[in-house]
Design a protein around this motif. Sequence first.
Motif, short mmCIF file in Angstrom:
data_model
loop_
_atom_site.label_atom_id
_atom_site.label_comp_id
_atom_site.label_asym_id
_atom_site.label_seq_id
_atom_site.Cartn_x
_atom_site.Cartn_y
_atom_site.Cartn_z
N VAL A 17 31.68 67.88 1.01
CA VAL A 17 31.72 66.43 0.82
C VAL A 17 31.09 65.72 2.01
O VAL A 17 30.40 64.70 1.86
N LYS A 18 31.31 66.24 3.22
CA LYS A 18 30.80 65.60 4.44
C LYS A 18 29.27 65.59 4.49
O LYS A 18 28.68 64.82 5.26
N LEU A 19 28.63 66.42 3.69
CA LEU A 19 27.18 66.46 3.68
C LEU A 19 26.57 65.23 3.01
O LEU A 19 25.37 64.97 3.16
N PHE A 20 27.38 64.48 2.28
CA PHE A 20 26.88 63.34 1.51
C PHE A 20 27.16 62.04 2.25
O PHE A 20 28.30 61.70 2.54
N ASP A 21 26.09 61.30 2.55
CA ASP A 21 26.22 59.98 3.17
C ASP A 21 26.61 58.98 2.08
O ASP A 21 25.96 58.92 1.03
N VAL A 22 27.64 58.21 2.34
CA VAL A 22 28.15 57.25 1.34
C VAL A 22 27.73 55.84 1.73
O VAL A 22 28.06 55.36 2.82
N THR A 23 27.01 55.19 0.84
CA THR A 23 26.65 53.78 0.99
C THR A 23 27.37 53.00 -0.10
O THR A 23 26.95 53.03 -1.27
N PRO A 24 28.47 52.34 0.21
CA PRO A 24 29.25 51.66 -0.82
C PRO A 24 28.43 50.56 -1.51
O PRO A 24 27.57 49.92 -0.91
N THR A 25 28.69 50.37 -2.79
CA THR A 25 28.03 49.32 -3.54
C THR A 25 28.33 47.94 -2.95
O THR A 25 29.43 47.72 -2.43
N ASP A 26 27.37 47.02 -3.05
CA ASP A 26 27.59 45.66 -2.60
C ASP A 26 28.16 44.76 -3.70
O ASP A 26 28.39 43.58 -3.49
N SER A 27 28.36 45.37 -4.88
CA SER A 27 28.91 44.58 -6.00
C SER A 27 29.88 45.43 -6.81
O SER A 27 29.61 45.78 -7.95
N PRO A 28 31.01 45.80 -6.20
CA PRO A 28 31.98 46.63 -6.92
C PRO A 28 32.54 45.91 -8.15
O PRO A 28 32.65 44.69 -8.17
N THR A 29 32.87 46.68 -9.15
CA THR A 29 33.46 46.12 -10.36
C THR A 29 34.81 45.49 -10.01
O THR A 29 35.64 46.14 -9.36
N PRO A 30 35.05 44.25 -10.41
CA PRO A 30 36.36 43.64 -10.15
C PRO A 30 37.49 44.48 -10.73
O PRO A 30 37.33 45.13 -11.76
N ASP A 31 38.63 44.46 -10.03
CA ASP A 31 39.75 45.31 -10.44
C ASP A 31 40.16 45.06 -11.89
O ASP A 31 40.46 46.01 -12.63
N ASP A 32 40.19 43.79 -12.31
CA ASP A 32 40.64 43.51 -13.68
C ASP A 32 39.66 44.04 -14.71
O ASP A 32 40.07 44.53 -15.78
N GLU A 33 38.36 44.00 -14.41
CA GLU A 33 37.37 44.53 -15.33
C GLU A 33 37.46 46.05 -15.41
O GLU A 33 37.34 46.63 -16.49
N ARG A 34 37.67 46.67 -14.24
CA ARG A 34 37.81 48.13 -14.25
C ARG A 34 39.06 48.55 -15.01
O ARG A 34 39.01 49.49 -15.82
N GLU A 35 40.17 47.87 -14.81
CA GLU A 35 41.40 48.22 -15.51
C GLU A 35 41.26 48.03 -17.02
O GLU A 35 41.80 48.81 -17.81
N ALA A 36 40.52 46.98 -17.42
CA ALA A 36 40.29 46.77 -18.85
C ALA A 36 39.46 47.91 -19.44
O ALA A 36 39.72 48.37 -20.56
N ALA A 37 38.47 48.37 -18.68
CA ALA A 37 37.64 49.48 -19.15
C ALA A 37 38.45 50.77 -19.25
O ALA A 37 38.28 51.56 -20.18
#
Length: 376
Positions: A17-37
């Motif tokens: 896992v450490k081999l992968f550089d993580v660049t977090p999204t600048d537009s994460p899905t809002p919690d309520d939209e994710r929970e609805a999905a």
Amino acid sequence: MTTTSHDILPAELEDLVKLFDVTPTDSPTPDDEREAALAAPRFGTVFTDHMARITWRKDTGWIDRRIEKYGPLLLDPATAVLHYAQEIFEGMKAYKHADGSVWTFRPAANAARFARSAHRLALPPLSVDDFVGSIAALVRTDLPWVPGGEDSSLYLRPFMFASEAFLGVRPATEVEYLCIASPVGPYFAGGVKPVSIWVSQDYHRAGPGGTGDAKCGGNYAASLLPQTEAQENGCDQVCFLDSATNSFLEELGGMNVFVVTDDGAVHTPELTGSILEGVTRSSILQLAADHGREVVERRIPLAEVVDGLASGKVREIFACGTAAVVTPIGRLAGGTFDHTVGDGEPGELTMAIRTELTDIQYGRVEDRHGWLRRLA
């Protein structure tokens, strides 16, 4: 039967896992939209916030292991995959257990098949470590996307394609590997229901020496017109015969097939090079053997199955694959025959195998073969 070498696990997961550089999204899905999905997930229509990616070049090998924002790919109109279909993919799932941990099922076997598919399509092989590491890194980044409902899971789609921009029939010198993820619910929303199968006698999925045992898009494209034919004949799915004799069962458009006879034996078409070696298929063969069933991998004549349905010798038929796990078949039809399988309801062995397999995947029973791999 025993667990195959394909189930040997890679190096320590934390190191991968450490081999992968993580660049977090600048537009994460809002919690309520994710929970609805997640409350009502539909197969392959909603995707998580990130994707795993690795780049390959002929002069560098695999480089730039990263987790990045999920989004469109920018492709030149001359990108090789668009013209010569040099691509492969896999399908697998991540399961949330009762204690909140997240696991996947036999990832090394998927990685081994991915490498075999790559070889057949003249693509560079991806190591088991990179394959499993990319999945684990993506799942950990998008952990809130793993659904916890009964029989829900996070569907994982690793894939590889020729990304070099050129026109010419040769293996590409630039390739991209990605993995995307989609939360999915139970394949059978209203409970497990038997499907009807149309046996195609005019079209074939693959032939000797072709790409039938590789998981590539061309095989699935070849199944779409016959699938339409099946629907026009009132059936849900299509089953293909061998192209050499047009008489032996091979597989469905996207699933392997099994036949259960009146003596309790479990039969499935042998791997001839034109049939995909399913991970679920091999797991079912192991589970059936565990319970003392005779397991037979052989060429199965369609005429034998049709006669067996008429006489009662064939008691159950089912299909299997990652998406639906085990699918009971309640009707088998073709140009000159139309038979109900058993009483048209899911067979006893079919459902017993399905229950045991899903119980293993969700951690409800002992994983005696060491098939599960913890991701988070």
